[in-house]
Design a protein around this motif. Structure first.
Motif, PDB file in Angstrom:
ATOM      1  N   ALA A  31      39.472  82.293  -6.987  1.00 16.70           N
ATOM      2  CA  ALA A  31      39.188  80.864  -7.042  1.00 16.70           C
ATOM      3  C   ALA A  31      39.531  80.347  -8.425  1.00 16.70           C
ATOM      4  O   ALA A  31      39.357  81.036  -9.417  1.00 16.70           O
ATOM      5  N   SER A  32      40.030  79.158  -8.477  1.00 18.57           N
ATOM      6  CA  SER A  32      40.379  78.547  -9.753  1.00 18.57           C
ATOM      7  C   SER A  32      39.824  77.140  -9.796  1.00 18.57           C
ATOM      8  O   SER A  32      39.861  76.432  -8.802  1.00 18.57           O
ATOM      9  N   ALA A  33      39.308  76.743 -10.949  1.00 20.18           N
ATOM     10  CA  ALA A  33      38.750  75.403 -11.083  1.00 20.18           C
ATOM     11  C   ALA A  33      39.833  74.372 -11.354  1.00 20.18           C
ATOM     12  O   ALA A  33      39.604  73.198 -11.224  1.00 20.18           O
ATOM     13  N   SER A  34      41.005  74.813 -11.765  1.00 19.83           N
ATOM     14  CA  SER A  34      42.036  73.842 -12.079  1.00 19.83           C
ATOM     15  C   SER A  34      42.891  73.579 -10.854  1.00 19.83           C
ATOM     16  O   SER A  34      43.080  74.444 -10.014  1.00 19.83           O
ATOM     17  N   VAL A  35      43.371  72.373 -10.759  1.00 19.85           N
ATOM     18  CA  VAL A  35      44.255  71.972  -9.674  1.00 19.85           C
ATOM     19  C   VAL A  35      45.594  71.645 -10.300  1.00 19.85           C
ATOM     20  O   VAL A  35      45.661  70.830 -11.219  1.00 19.85           O
ATOM     21  N   ALA A  36      46.633  72.262  -9.824  1.00 23.35           N
ATOM     22  CA  ALA A  36      47.984  72.061 -10.350  1.00 23.35           C
ATOM     23  C   ALA A  36      48.013  72.235 -11.862  1.00 23.35           C
ATOM     24  O   ALA A  36      48.612  71.470 -12.590  1.00 23.35           O
ATOM     25  N   GLY A  37      47.295  73.293 -12.356  1.00 21.66           N
ATOM     26  CA  GLY A  37      47.323  73.615 -13.769  1.00 21.66           C
ATOM     27  C   GLY A  37      46.417  72.774 -14.641  1.00 21.66           C
ATOM     28  O   GLY A  37      46.456  72.886 -15.841  1.00 21.66           O
ATOM     29  N   LYS A  38      45.575  71.916 -14.066  1.00 23.26           N
ATOM     30  CA  LYS A  38      44.708  71.063 -14.866  1.00 23.26           C
ATOM     31  C   LYS A  38      43.259  71.426 -14.609  1.00 23.26           C
ATOM     32  O   LYS A  38      42.859  71.671 -13.487  1.00 23.26           O
ATOM     33  N   CYS A  39      42.466  71.445 -15.675  1.00 21.48           N
ATOM     34  CA  CYS A  39      41.034  71.691 -15.536  1.00 21.48           C
ATOM     35  C   CYS A  39      40.361  70.445 -14.988  1.00 21.48           C
ATOM     36  O   CYS A  39      40.846  69.336 -15.168  1.00 21.48           O
ATOM     37  N   LEU A  40      39.232  70.648 -14.342  1.00 21.58           N
ATOM     38  CA  LEU A  40      38.484  69.521 -13.806  1.00 21.58           C
ATOM     39  C   LEU A  40      37.799  68.765 -14.941  1.00 21.58           C
ATOM     40  O   LEU A  40      37.372  69.359 -15.929  1.00 21.58           O
ATOM     41  N   SER A  41      37.697  67.468 -14.786  1.00 21.68           N
ATOM     42  CA  SER A  41      37.003  66.643 -15.776  1.00 21.68           C
ATOM     43  C   SER A  41      35.497  66.800 -15.587  1.00 21.68           C
ATOM     44  O   SER A  41      35.034  67.347 -14.584  1.00 21.68           O
ATOM     45  N   ARG A  42      34.733  66.307 -16.559  1.00 17.93           N
ATOM     46  CA  ARG A  42      33.273  66.360 -16.432  1.00 17.93           C
ATOM     47  C   ARG A  42      32.816  65.605 -15.198  1.00 17.93           C
ATOM     48  O   ARG A  42      31.890  66.016 -14.521  1.00 17.93           O
ATOM     49  N   ARG A  43      33.490  64.500 -14.908  1.00 14.21           N
ATOM     50  CA  ARG A  43      33.136  63.715 -13.707  1.00 14.21           C
ATOM     51  C   ARG A  43      33.398  64.526 -12.441  1.00 14.21           C
ATOM     52  O   ARG A  43      32.583  64.518 -11.526  1.00 14.21           O
ATOM     53  N   ARG A  56      32.425  77.991  -7.961  1.00 13.68           N
ATOM     54  CA  ARG A  56      33.387  76.939  -8.287  1.00 13.68           C
ATOM     55  C   ARG A  56      32.949  76.140  -9.506  1.00 13.68           C
ATOM     56  O   ARG A  56      33.759  75.825 -10.382  1.00 13.68           O
ATOM     57  N   ILE A  57      31.652  75.831  -9.586  1.00 11.55           N
ATOM     58  CA  ILE A  57      31.138  75.054 -10.717  1.00 11.55           C
ATOM     59  C   ILE A  57      31.218  75.876 -12.001  1.00 11.55           C
ATOM     60  O   ILE A  57      31.608  75.371 -13.060  1.00 11.55           O
ATOM     61  N   ALA A  58      30.887  77.164 -11.910  1.00  9.91           N
ATOM     62  CA  ALA A  58      30.959  78.038 -13.099  1.00  9.91           C
ATOM     63  C   ALA A  58      32.408  78.143 -13.577  1.00  9.91           C
ATOM     64  O   ALA A  58      32.679  78.065 -14.791  1.00  9.91           O
ATOM     65  N   LEU A  59      33.353  78.323 -12.664  1.00  5.48           N
ATOM     66  CA  LEU A  59      34.769  78.394 -13.042  1.00  5.48           C
ATOM     67  C   LEU A  59      35.233  77.083 -13.676  1.00  5.48           C
ATOM     68  O   LEU A  59      35.972  77.076 -14.656  1.00  5.48           O
ATOM     69  N   ALA A  60      34.769  75.975 -13.115  1.00  3.80           N
ATOM     70  CA  ALA A  60      35.166  74.662 -13.638  1.00  3.80           C
ATOM     71  C   ALA A  60      34.648  74.471 -15.053  1.00  3.80           C
ATOM     72  O   ALA A  60      35.351  73.945 -15.924  1.00  3.80           O
ATOM     73  N   LYS A  61      33.418  74.914 -15.313  1.00  5.62           N
ATOM     74  CA  LYS A  61      32.847  74.766 -16.644  1.00  5.62           C
ATOM     75  C   LYS A  61      33.495  75.709 -17.656  1.00  5.62           C
ATOM     76  O   LYS A  61      33.563  75.397 -18.841  1.00  5.62           O
ATOM     77  N   ASP A  62      34.005  76.862 -17.181  1.00  2.24           N
ATOM     78  CA  ASP A  62      34.656  77.826 -18.074  1.00  2.24           C
ATOM     79  C   ASP A  62      36.133  77.500 -18.317  1.00  2.24           C
ATOM     80  O   ASP A  62      36.755  78.082 -19.202  1.00  2.24           O
ATOM     81  N   CYS A  63      36.692  76.610 -17.505  1.00  2.48           N
ATOM     82  CA  CYS A  63      38.111  76.283 -17.606  1.00  2.48           C
ATOM     83  C   CYS A  63      38.397  75.638 -18.963  1.00  2.48           C
ATOM     84  O   CYS A  63      37.650  74.806 -19.442  1.00  2.48           O
ATOM     85  N   SER A  64      39.470  76.056 -19.597  1.00  4.93           N
ATOM     86  CA  SER A  64      39.804  75.445 -20.899  1.00  4.93           C
ATOM     87  C   SER A  64      41.257  75.055 -20.924  1.00  4.93           C
ATOM     88  O   SER A  64      42.069  75.519 -20.216  1.00  4.93           O
TER      89      SER A  64
END
Length: 195
Positions: free
Chosen positions: A148-160, A187-195
């Motif tokens: 699982a990856s938090a980024s979509v098309a190479g982009k990390c998710l925003s805080r929103r 998914r939330i943990a991956l999103a928060k760790d995404c840099s």
């Protein structure tokens, strides 16, 4: 005596009133001017019919500019995502198709009047799952080689977007489903760790 008192009252009432031109004057050379007094000399005169709008009633709510600006920001973010060929939460299904094209597979479920779809996009070794509810994207899951990856098309998710995931995870139909909760936690943990 009464007439002069009346005229004085009318004169005082109009002192604070805004002044608008009442006549349109056109000179023989074609120059146009607007004025309060009737046109002089050989100018062509047109009396103007002035209508004023009534003041807003006390019960009329003021426009909610913050809400309008938030909606505009959302529309601009969706437009940018379509140009970048990536999905974002809040898109309609037609906007999703503009961004990603036709899905390889669509899995549908319905509970009452709520229609939930899972749009599956195969992108080489990557699979993108886009979840919609009643035609609007609610969440996105991007997997690469089974991870699982938090980024979509190479982009990390925003805080929103992370906040929207957290809100999605708190829905009643997910809150009491332990397997779904575990997926959202990852998914939330991956999103928060995404840099």
């Amino acid at each position: 005596m009464r007439a002069s008192v009346f005229m004085m009252a009318v004169g005082m009432a109009t002192v604070g009133a805004p002044v608008w031109a009442q006549y349109k004057c056109t000179s023989p050379s074609g120059q146009v001017s607007f004025q309060q007094q009737p046109c002089a000399g050989q100018q062509r005169q047109q009396a103007l019919d002035l209508k004023t709008l009534p003041p807003p009633s006390a019960g009329t709510p003021a426009p909610d500019f913050a809400k309008q600006n938030a909606e505009l920001d959302k529309r601009l973010a969706i437009r940018a995502a379509i140009e970048e060929r990536r999905p974002v939460v809040g898109m309609t299904v037609s906007e999703l198709q503009l961004a990603m094209g036709a899905a390889n597979n669509v899995n549908r479920s319905q509970a009452g009047d709520v229609v939930s779809d899972q749009h599956v996009y195969q992108r080489g070794a990557r699979t993108v799952y886009v979840y919609t509810r009643n035609g609007v994207v609610t969440s996105i899951q991007d997997t690469a080689s089974g991870q699982a990856s938090a980024s979509v098309a190479g982009k990390c998710l925003s805080r929103r977007e992370i906040w929207e995931l957290e809100v999605e995870a708190s829905r009643n139909d997910i809150r009491y489903n332990e397997a779904a909760q575990e997926r959202y936690r990852r998914r939330i943990a991956l999103a928060k760790d995404c840099s």
